[in-house]
Scaffold this motif. Structure first.
Motif: not given
Ligand code: GLY
Ligand code: NAD
Length: 351
Positions: A135, A141, A219, A233, A236-237
């Protein structure tokens, strides 16, 4: 060895393979760099630092290193400024490169310093936890925590390479490995029944190279379509909305991965009770998480009201609404904006 291309605004490769830690020199592009600054923590650097440093030196780079005390408490403004001062005192220039060697804490803070030093220098990620492999090392991020809350100051800054050697996971404490499993299973729940089944069948003995590369591919696809987190996106939460509340309410005594596992199970149960998701989904999720030695409910004694309160103040809130990730069935989730009452009602149904 597997390579996943991340077609973000600045594209790069994530290379996954056993033993590739010693190949940082040829896997990390550093054209024009004279110096490399390795950023790590005081647990990871003694284990793997020398191998990375000697590999980079083979390329003729002048390698300097900075380590800080391990753990979330270091992901703060002080460490951030210390690293910036370190870069400046070693005269790193715009063409030089930073290397994040460690878990998500190292990756997040090293990425943020690379994003801000001289208004941005290159950096590469060498993840050494399962969580960072699947991740945080991918997608750009990066952030530090403020007194008020987690990840409140940050940036989008894509790495120029990610080098993931699954052999480094061999030294992880079992609970830290399990915490990463929650994030790996998350990808199965949001898009891939095959990945979910593989982890569910094998438990912690899953094929690490396969699982990491599948998670990174999923991802990478999401980041390609929504790099700056304006829509998809948010998938992913999954589990993170209530998970962050639980983490906060426990005074960070419950780790990120364990809190995410509680968050995923709670939202899955709530959604099924309210008739939003397919019957049997929440049991399938809870059973898979339990096989990974992860919790599936709030522990007795946790101040659940405080968790709800923290949840509704999460940074993912926009105006009065929070977008919640709802598992409809294994491999399919949807995003639903909810107001405070709806969100609390959903999670209460799932307790
Ligand atoms: N871990 C969440 C993101 O990269 O958006
Ligand atoms: P971490 O970086 O704190 O690592 C956990 C512990 O494992 C630390 O004590 C570390 O020293 C130790 N460790 C790391 N690698 C090791 C190894 N190979 N052998 C032995 N010990 C090792 O925590 P984490 O779980 O990797 O990351 C959590 C952080 O990641 C949180 O701050 C979270 O906010 C962040 N995160 C960021 C993103 C993102 O997209 N940027 C996504 C998810 C999580």
């Amino acid at each position: 060895m597997k390579t996943v291309r991340v077609n973000a605004s600045a594209p790069y490769d994530v290379v996954i393979g056993r033993g590739i830690l010693d190949r940082a020199d040829d896997l990390i592009p550093s054209d024009g760099a004279k110096k490399a600054a390795v950023i790590s923590d005081d647990t990871v650097f003694p284990l793997y630092g020398e191998r990375v440093v000697s590999s980079l030196e083979k390329k003729g780079l002048d390698v300097v290193s900075f380590t800080f005390p391990h753990g979330e408490r270091s992901k703060n403004g002080k460490t951030f400024l210390d690293i910036l001062e370190f870069f400046a005192s070693r005269s790193l220039s715009r063409s030089d490169i930073a290397i994040a060697l460690g878990g998500g804490v190292v990756g997040d803070i090293a990425g943020f310093t690379a994003a801000t030093y001289l208004r941005g220098i290159r950096y590469a990620q060498i993840p050494t936890t399962l969580l960072s492999a699947v991740d945080s090392s991918v997608g750009g991020k990066c952030a530090i925590d403020l007194e008020t809350g987690k990840n409140l100051a940050g940036a989008f800054h894509q790495p120029s390479a990610v080098v993931c050697d699954p052999d480094t996971l061999g030294t992880l404490p079992p609970e830290v490995f399990s915490e990463g499993c929650a994030e790996a299973l998350k990808y199965g729940i949001i898009t891939s029944p095959e990945l979910f089944s593989h982890i569910n069948e094998k438990g912690i003995d899953f094929d690490r190279e396969y699982v990491i590369s599948e998670c990174v591919s999923i991802k990478a696809d999401i980041v390609r379509r929504d790099e700056f987190d304006l829509g998809e996106r948010a998938l992913l939460n999954l589990g993170h909305t209530f998970g962050h509340g639980v983490e906060r309410a426990s005074g960070f005594g419950i780790s990120h991965g364990a809190a995410v596992a509680i968050g995923i199970s709670t939202v899955a149960r709530g959604a099924e009770k309210l008739g939003i998701s397919e019957k049997g989904t929440s049991d399938a999720i809870a059973s898979a998480l339990e096989k990974l030695s992860l919790p599936v409910a709030c522990p007795p004694g946790l101040d659940v009201e405080a968790a709800f309160e923290a949840m509704t103040h999460d940074k993912k809130r926009r105006g009065e609404t929070t977008t919640v990730v709802i598992p409809e069935k294994i491999g399919k989730c949807k995003l639903v904006p909810m107001n405070k009452e709806e969100l609390t009602g959903l999670m209460k149904a799932g307790l």
